[in-house]
Design a protein around this motif. Structure first.
Motif, PDB file in Angstrom:
ATOM      1  N   SER A 181      69.379 -82.123  14.878  1.00 57.21           N
ATOM      2  CA  SER A 181      69.656 -82.875  13.778  1.00 57.21           C
ATOM      3  C   SER A 181      71.077 -83.772  13.900  1.00 57.21           C
ATOM      4  CB  SER A 181      69.959 -81.778  12.791  1.00 57.21           C
ATOM      5  OG  SER A 181      70.454 -82.324  11.573  1.00 57.21           O
ATOM      6  N   LEU A 182      70.856 -85.343  13.371  1.00 60.70           N
ATOM      7  CA  LEU A 182      71.662 -86.054  13.252  1.00 60.70           C
ATOM      8  C   LEU A 182      72.370 -86.258  12.096  1.00 60.70           C
ATOM      9  CD1 LEU A 182      69.826 -89.089  15.357  1.00 60.70           C
ATOM     10  CD2 LEU A 182      71.368 -87.506  15.991  1.00 60.70           C
ATOM     11  N   SER A 183      71.527 -85.965  11.128  1.00 63.24           N
ATOM     12  CA  SER A 183      72.210 -85.923   9.628  1.00 63.24           C
ATOM     13  C   SER A 183      71.119 -85.379   8.656  1.00 63.24           C
ATOM     14  CB  SER A 183      72.692 -87.354   9.286  1.00 63.24           C
ATOM     15  OG  SER A 183      73.165 -87.337   8.091  1.00 63.24           O
ATOM     16  N   VAL A 184      71.720 -85.275   7.394  1.00 66.92           N
ATOM     17  CA  VAL A 184      70.668 -85.001   6.259  1.00 66.92           C
ATOM     18  C   VAL A 184      70.988 -85.975   5.117  1.00 66.92           C
ATOM     19  CG1 VAL A 184      70.229 -83.142   4.580  1.00 66.92           C
ATOM     20  CG2 VAL A 184      70.875 -82.309   6.786  1.00 66.92           C
ATOM     21  N   ILE A 217      68.699 -98.249  11.710  1.00 65.60           N
ATOM     22  CA  ILE A 217      68.920 -98.006  13.118  1.00 65.60           C
ATOM     23  C   ILE A 217      68.898 -99.520  13.855  1.00 65.60           C
ATOM     24  CG2 ILE A 217      67.960 -97.051  15.346  1.00 65.60           C
ATOM     25  CD1 ILE A 217      66.670 -95.019  13.476  1.00 65.60           C
ATOM     26  N   GLY A 218      69.854 -99.687  14.686  1.00 69.10           N
ATOM     27  CA  GLY A 218      70.026-100.897  15.391  1.00 69.10           C
ATOM     28  C   GLY A 218      68.923-101.351  16.225  1.00 69.10           C
ATOM     29  N   PRO A 219      69.057-102.667  16.633  1.00 64.91           N
ATOM     30  CA  PRO A 219      67.455-102.835  17.418  1.00 64.91           C
ATOM     31  C   PRO A 219      67.652-102.284  18.832  1.00 64.91           C
ATOM     32  CG  PRO A 219      69.094-104.638  17.408  1.00 64.91           C
ATOM     33  CD  PRO A 219      69.685-103.728  16.395  1.00 64.91           C
ATOM     34  N   THR A 220      68.745-101.997  19.365  1.00 67.06           N
ATOM     35  CA  THR A 220      68.851-101.346  20.831  1.00 67.06           C
ATOM     36  C   THR A 220      68.870 -99.920  20.590  1.00 67.06           C
ATOM     37  OG1 THR A 220      71.305-101.508  20.645  1.00 67.06           O
ATOM     38  CG2 THR A 220      69.795-103.564  21.627  1.00 67.06           C
ATOM     39  N   GLY A 221      69.062 -99.092  19.314  1.00 70.70           N
ATOM     40  CA  GLY A 221      69.024 -97.516  19.265  1.00 70.70           C
ATOM     41  C   GLY A 221      70.539 -97.271  19.805  1.00 70.70           C
ATOM     42  N   LYS A 222      71.610 -98.289  19.647  1.00 69.17           N
ATOM     43  CA  LYS A 222      72.884 -97.745  19.997  1.00 69.17           C
ATOM     44  C   LYS A 222      73.543 -97.350  18.892  1.00 69.17           C
ATOM     45  CE  LYS A 222      76.774 -98.929  22.853  1.00 69.17           C
ATOM     46  NZ  LYS A 222      77.908 -98.682  21.778  1.00 69.17           N
ATOM     47  N   HIS A 223      73.237 -97.868  17.798  1.00 65.36           N
ATOM     48  CA  HIS A 223      73.923 -97.340  16.482  1.00 65.36           C
ATOM     49  C   HIS A 223      72.929 -96.875  15.428  1.00 65.36           C
ATOM     50  CE1 HIS A 223      76.783-100.104  18.593  1.00 65.36           C
ATOM     51  NE2 HIS A 223      77.672 -99.332  18.129  1.00 65.36           N
ATOM     52  N   VAL A 224      73.384 -95.756  14.690  1.00 68.29           N
ATOM     53  CA  VAL A 224      72.384 -95.231  13.671  1.00 68.29           C
ATOM     54  C   VAL A 224      73.472 -95.189  12.610  1.00 68.29           C
ATOM     55  CG1 VAL A 224      71.180 -93.233  12.765  1.00 68.29           C
ATOM     56  CG2 VAL A 224      71.134 -93.988  15.107  1.00 68.29           C
ATOM     57  N   ALA A 225      73.001 -95.858  11.379  1.00 71.22           N
ATOM     58  CA  ALA A 225      73.822 -95.901  10.000  1.00 71.22           C
ATOM     59  C   ALA A 225      73.191 -95.073   8.929  1.00 71.22           C
ATOM     60  CB  ALA A 225      74.044 -97.417   9.528  1.00 71.22           C
ATOM     61  N   PHE A 226      74.143 -94.142   8.322  1.00 71.57           N
ATOM     62  CA  PHE A 226      73.661 -93.245   7.226  1.00 71.57           C
ATOM     63  C   PHE A 226      74.342 -93.918   5.925  1.00 71.57           C
ATOM     64  CE2 PHE A 226      73.633 -90.652  11.093  1.00 71.57           C
ATOM     65  CZ  PHE A 226      72.295 -90.323  11.074  1.00 71.57           C
ATOM     66  N   ILE A 227      73.791 -94.260   5.136  1.00 75.66           N
ATOM     67  CA  ILE A 227      74.233 -95.129   3.863  1.00 75.66           C
ATOM     68  C   ILE A 227      74.236 -93.993   2.802  1.00 75.66           C
ATOM     69  CG2 ILE A 227      74.388 -97.145   2.220  1.00 75.66           C
ATOM     70  CD1 ILE A 227      72.579 -97.306   5.647  1.00 75.66           C
ATOM     71  N   ASP A 245      77.610 -93.938  17.075  1.00 78.39           N
ATOM     72  CA  ASP A 245      77.398 -94.438  18.321  1.00 78.39           C
ATOM     73  C   ASP A 245      76.677 -93.453  18.969  1.00 78.39           C
ATOM     74  OD1 ASP A 245      77.829 -95.422  20.863  1.00 78.39           O
ATOM     75  OD2 ASP A 245      79.222 -96.890  20.209  1.00 78.39           O
ATOM     76  N   VAL A 246      75.527 -93.778  19.349  1.00 82.04           N
ATOM     77  CA  VAL A 246      74.388 -92.815  20.385  1.00 82.04           C
ATOM     78  C   VAL A 246      75.136 -92.573  21.659  1.00 82.04           C
ATOM     79  CG1 VAL A 246      72.296 -92.483  21.162  1.00 82.04           C
ATOM     80  CG2 VAL A 246      72.629 -93.589  18.904  1.00 82.04           C
ATOM     81  N   LEU A 247      75.459 -93.400  22.300  1.00 81.44           N
ATOM     82  CA  LEU A 247      76.020 -93.259  23.600  1.00 81.44           C
ATOM     83  C   LEU A 247      77.520 -92.822  23.751  1.00 81.44           C
ATOM     84  CD1 LEU A 247      74.396 -96.482  25.344  1.00 81.44           C
ATOM     85  CD2 LEU A 247      73.628 -94.387  25.195  1.00 81.44           C
ATOM     86  N   GLU A 248      78.314 -93.427  22.926  1.00 75.45           N
ATOM     87  CA  GLU A 248      79.657 -92.680  22.914  1.00 75.45           C
ATOM     88  C   GLU A 248      79.813 -91.317  22.102  1.00 75.45           C
ATOM     89  OE1 GLU A 248      81.934 -94.045  24.789  1.00 75.45           O
ATOM     90  OE2 GLU A 248      80.706 -95.896  25.377  1.00 75.45           O
TER      91      GLU A 248
END
Length: 395
Positions: A181-184, A217-227, A245-248
């Motif tokens: 789970s990344l977020s709700v 979700i960003g075009p390279t999948g590196k960043h996901v934003a929950f507004i 930040d998916v990788l960091e």
């Protein structure tokens, strides 16, 4: 997800805005040369590669259309079908690194991978039902691939109020059954249920005045934003963006102030009166007249006092009024009456903030640095895609 670092950006209210008194503007650079044999209807998504190439999905066009950096048409990726490398209903797309294109096929559902340069099929993955234990038997629809090669899908909570955003690790041509789970998300007013005189299921409408949470979700999948839902009225107005930040593995929560825009009852009635769904239900005999259908919609709407800070185009939790570029700069479309204003808020990776005025009729599709792609329609409603460059205010 890792601990959240909270950052506040500068004010955007008309009285307090100090970072920028006048908005930036967009200057036309070029247009995509779409062949006459491939008429566009509605561009659902556009992604630009690091070399300037463009990958485009259209609602009624088979496959992915690919263009060179100068806008010339190059090829189509993914012929229609259900075999390896084929696409039944392409829905979303993005890039893994510089050389791999992923496409979500909503018709099966699966995720297809292609060589971004040649269009050659590399792999496809995902059984029809993923992670039945975690999903309580729900049929999961993948809608993005992240930079760590995990696939994002969602499950719905009780009565569709909460949405759990899950990431599944891909193993070979299948998926690991253990979703993380990344977020709700809170989407309790995303859909408007309108009772009908004859009873039954009623009329289901997307609520453009919803203050529900959004996902981008960003075009390279590196960043996901929950507004997240905006701070309640009565204190300083802002909405919060949790940028992961998916990788960091780090997450920063950016608080973006905005100007409260009172919601006019006339605007709500104008929106309801323009709904094509009401006309169709009048033709079916569900509503005795257009006016009665409009009144039923208004009665069902739990009218908020203010517009949501970010425009809700009513196309689901994956919100196209939020755009992210490769460097994690985020653009948010300011909520207002359609046709009255077309402004966007841009928050850069270092939390600088600016306001951008977009040409009338332009629907933004993607951003990359100071370049912006948008769809516009001519007098006959035929769409075309153009590239603009951001021009700073005062230049």
């Amino acid at each position: 997800m890792a601990a959240v670092t909270v950052v506040s950006v500068g004010s955007l209210t008309a009285q307090e805005r100090t970072a920028q008194e006048r908005p930036d503007t967009l200057v036309l650079v070029s247009s995509l040369a779409v062949p006459d044999s491939i008429p566009l209807t509605y561009v659902t998504q556009l992604v630009s590669g690091t070399d300037g190439s463009v990958f485009l999905l259209d609602a009624q066009t088979d496959g992915v259309l690919v263009f060179d950096s100068d806008g010339a048409f190059r090829r189509r990726i993914g012929r229609k079908g259900q075999g390896p490398g084929e696409l039944l209903t392409p829905w979303r797309l993005g890039l893994l690194g510089q050389d791999t294109l992923w496409v979500v096929d909503a018709g099966r559902p699966r995720v297809n991978l292609y060589n971004a340069s040649t269009g050659a099929s590399l792999a496809d993955s995902g059984p029809a039902t993923w992670d039945l234990a975690a999903a309580a038997g729900q049929l999961l629809q993948p809608f993005a691939v992240l930079a760590d090669h995990s696939v994002v899908a969602i499950t719905w909570g009780v009565e569709g109020v909460l949405v759990n955003v899950l990431a599944f690790r891909v193993v070979g041509r299948q998926t690991d059954p253990e979703g993380v789970s990344l977020s709700v998300l809170d989407v309790q007013d995303r859909v408007l249920a309108v009772p009908v005189p004859a009873g039954g299921a009623g009329l289901q409408l997307r609520n453009p005045f919803s203050h529900g949470d959004m996902l981008a979700i960003g075009p390279t999948g590196k960043h996901v934003a929950f507004i997240r839902r905006p701070k309640p009225v009565g204190s300083r107005a802002f909405f919060t963006v949790e940028r992961y930040d998916v990788l960091e593995g780090g997450t920063d929560a950016i608080r973006v102030p905005y100007s409260l825009r009172p919601l006019d009852t006339k605007d709500i009635r104008a929106w309801a009166a323009d709904l094509g769904a009401i006309d169709r239900m009048v033709e079916m005999g569900v509503f005795p007249s257009h006016t009665s259908g409009v009144n039923a919609v208004l009665d069902a709407l739990d009218e908020p006092d203010y517009y949501p800070p970010v425009r809700n185009r009513g196309r689901g939790i994956v919100e196209e009024a939020v755009l992210i570029d490769f460097g994690a700069t985020m653009w948010f479309q300011v909520s207002d009456v359609p046709g009255r204003v077309n402004d966007w808020i841009a928050v850069s990776d270092n939390h600088g903030v600016s306001r951008v005025s977009v040409p009338d009729g332009a629907r933004l599709l993607a951003v990359q640095g100071d370049l912006v792609w948008a769809e516009r329609r001519d007098g006959f409603g035929v769409p075309s895609v153009h590239m603009f460059r951001v021009q700073a205010a005062g230049r």
